[in-house]
Design a protein around this motif. Structure first.
Motif, PDB file in Angstrom:
ATOM      1  N   ASP A  14      51.770 -70.182  77.663  1.00  0.00           N
ATOM      2  CA  ASP A  14      52.445 -68.887  77.608  1.00  0.00           C
ATOM      3  C   ASP A  14      52.985 -68.599  76.200  1.00  0.00           C
ATOM      4  O   ASP A  14      52.937 -67.465  75.733  1.00  0.00           O
ATOM      5  N   LEU A  15      53.474 -69.634  75.525  1.00  0.00           N
ATOM      6  CA  LEU A  15      53.997 -69.476  74.164  1.00  0.00           C
ATOM      7  C   LEU A  15      52.935 -68.902  73.236  1.00  0.00           C
ATOM      8  O   LEU A  15      53.219 -68.021  72.420  1.00  0.00           O
ATOM      9  N   PHE A  16      51.698 -69.358  73.364  1.00  0.00           N
ATOM     10  CA  PHE A  16      50.646 -68.898  72.469  1.00  0.00           C
ATOM     11  C   PHE A  16      49.912 -67.657  72.973  1.00  0.00           C
ATOM     12  O   PHE A  16      49.307 -66.939  72.192  1.00  0.00           O
ATOM     13  N   ARG A  17      49.987 -67.388  74.285  1.00  0.00           N
ATOM     14  CA  ARG A  17      49.373 -66.159  74.810  1.00  0.00           C
ATOM     15  C   ARG A  17      50.221 -64.942  74.509  1.00  0.00           C
ATOM     16  O   ARG A  17      49.685 -63.858  74.273  1.00  0.00           O
ATOM     17  N   SER A  20      56.600 -64.923  70.793  1.00  0.00           N
ATOM     18  CA  SER A  20      57.786 -64.128  70.475  1.00  0.00           C
ATOM     19  C   SER A  20      57.817 -63.866  68.967  1.00  0.00           C
ATOM     20  O   SER A  20      57.048 -64.443  68.201  1.00  0.00           O
ATOM     21  N   THR A  21      58.732 -63.025  68.554  1.00  0.00           N
ATOM     22  CA  THR A  21      58.902 -62.749  67.126  1.00  0.00           C
ATOM     23  C   THR A  21      59.254 -64.029  66.379  1.00  0.00           C
ATOM     24  O   THR A  21      58.748 -64.289  65.288  1.00  0.00           O
ATOM     25  N   THR A  22      60.112 -64.855  66.969  1.00  0.00           N
ATOM     26  CA  THR A  22      60.504 -66.119  66.341  1.00  0.00           C
ATOM     27  C   THR A  22      59.294 -67.024  66.136  1.00  0.00           C
ATOM     28  O   THR A  22      59.123 -67.619  65.069  1.00  0.00           O
ATOM     29  N   THR A  23      58.446 -67.105  67.159  1.00  0.00           N
ATOM     30  CA  THR A  23      57.242 -67.929  67.053  1.00  0.00           C
ATOM     31  C   THR A  23      56.355 -67.437  65.917  1.00  0.00           C
ATOM     32  O   THR A  23      55.863 -68.233  65.104  1.00  0.00           O
ATOM     33  N   LEU A  24      56.148 -66.141  65.835  1.00  0.00           N
ATOM     34  CA  LEU A  24      55.307 -65.575  64.784  1.00  0.00           C
ATOM     35  C   LEU A  24      55.900 -65.803  63.398  1.00  0.00           C
ATOM     36  O   LEU A  24      55.171 -66.110  62.447  1.00  0.00           O
ATOM     37  N   ALA A  31      52.480 -71.256  57.520  1.00  0.00           N
ATOM     38  CA  ALA A  31      51.226 -70.903  56.837  1.00  0.00           C
ATOM     39  C   ALA A  31      51.483 -70.634  55.362  1.00  0.00           C
ATOM     40  O   ALA A  31      50.743 -71.110  54.498  1.00  0.00           O
ATOM     41  N   GLY A  32      52.542 -69.896  55.049  1.00  0.00           N
ATOM     42  CA  GLY A  32      52.887 -69.616  53.653  1.00  0.00           C
ATOM     43  C   GLY A  32      53.236 -70.877  52.891  1.00  0.00           C
ATOM     44  O   GLY A  32      52.800 -71.074  51.744  1.00  0.00           O
ATOM     45  N   LEU A  33      53.999 -71.752  53.525  1.00  0.00           N
ATOM     46  CA  LEU A  33      54.372 -73.015  52.885  1.00  0.00           C
ATOM     47  C   LEU A  33      53.134 -73.865  52.604  1.00  0.00           C
ATOM     48  O   LEU A  33      53.028 -74.492  51.550  1.00  0.00           O
ATOM     49  N   SER A  34      52.180 -73.837  53.525  1.00  0.00           N
ATOM     50  CA  SER A  34      50.945 -74.606  53.335  1.00  0.00           C
ATOM     51  C   SER A  34      50.093 -74.041  52.200  1.00  0.00           C
ATOM     52  O   SER A  34      49.317 -74.770  51.591  1.00  0.00           O
TER      53      SER A  34
END
Length: 168
Positions: A14-17, A20-24, A31-34
């Protein structure tokens, strides 16, 4: 057997389907840090990487460099995904070392760097993955033999958890 564990898989799906805004935001920051720091997640945040690092600290196997044979080309350091300065060490003993052996493969001088046991006895690089596979298969066999591999929860409990969360 706790109620949370019944729905853990459904909650993760459910988290990935429906993130939430926090997850994104967290995923965007990672991704930016990487993009800015090579292997940032793997080096500082990954729990599996931390486990591998702790295992490497306790392992009798180690990557060792012979400074008398080394030509100081620094190929080993450039190849290390963890950013360890391999060309300055006799023995790579760091929690950031995951035992990937990229440094050994990148070496331009025969026998300058390799996998060895205490006392500088060299071993084949295949010993490390074979040992890791043996530990994993052994852990699975013990879990299977002691009944920890299979759950006692009926399939209906999982179906109910998925229905409650509206997944599947």
């Amino acid at each position: 057997q706790a109620p949370y564990n019944i729905a853990a898989d459904a909650k993760m799906l459910d988290l990935f389907r429906a993130p939430s805004t926090t997850t994104l935001v967290v995923l965007a920051v990672l991704a930016g840090l990487s993009l800015l720091v090579k292997s940032a997640w793997c080096r500082w945040l990954c729990p599996y990487g931390a486990l591998l690092g702790l295992a490497s600290l306790a392992s009798p196997l180690a990557v060792r460099r012979d400074p008398d044979v080394c030509n100081d080309c620094r190929a080993c350091t450039r190849a290390c995904p963890s950013g360890i300065v391999v060309h300055e060490k006799r023995r790579v003993w760091s929690p950031e070392c995951t035992g990937c052996l990229s440094c050994v493969q990148a070496c331009t001088t025969k026998d300058a760097i390799g996998l060895s046991l205490p006392g500088r006895r060299r071993v084949s690089p295949w010993v490390l993955p074979a040992a890791a596979l043996s530990v994993m298969v052994g852990a699975w066999a013990v879990a299977r033999a002691t009944g920890f591999w299979e759950t006692a929860l009926p399939a209906e409990a999982f179906r109910m958890a998925y229905r409650i969360l509206g997944v599947g």
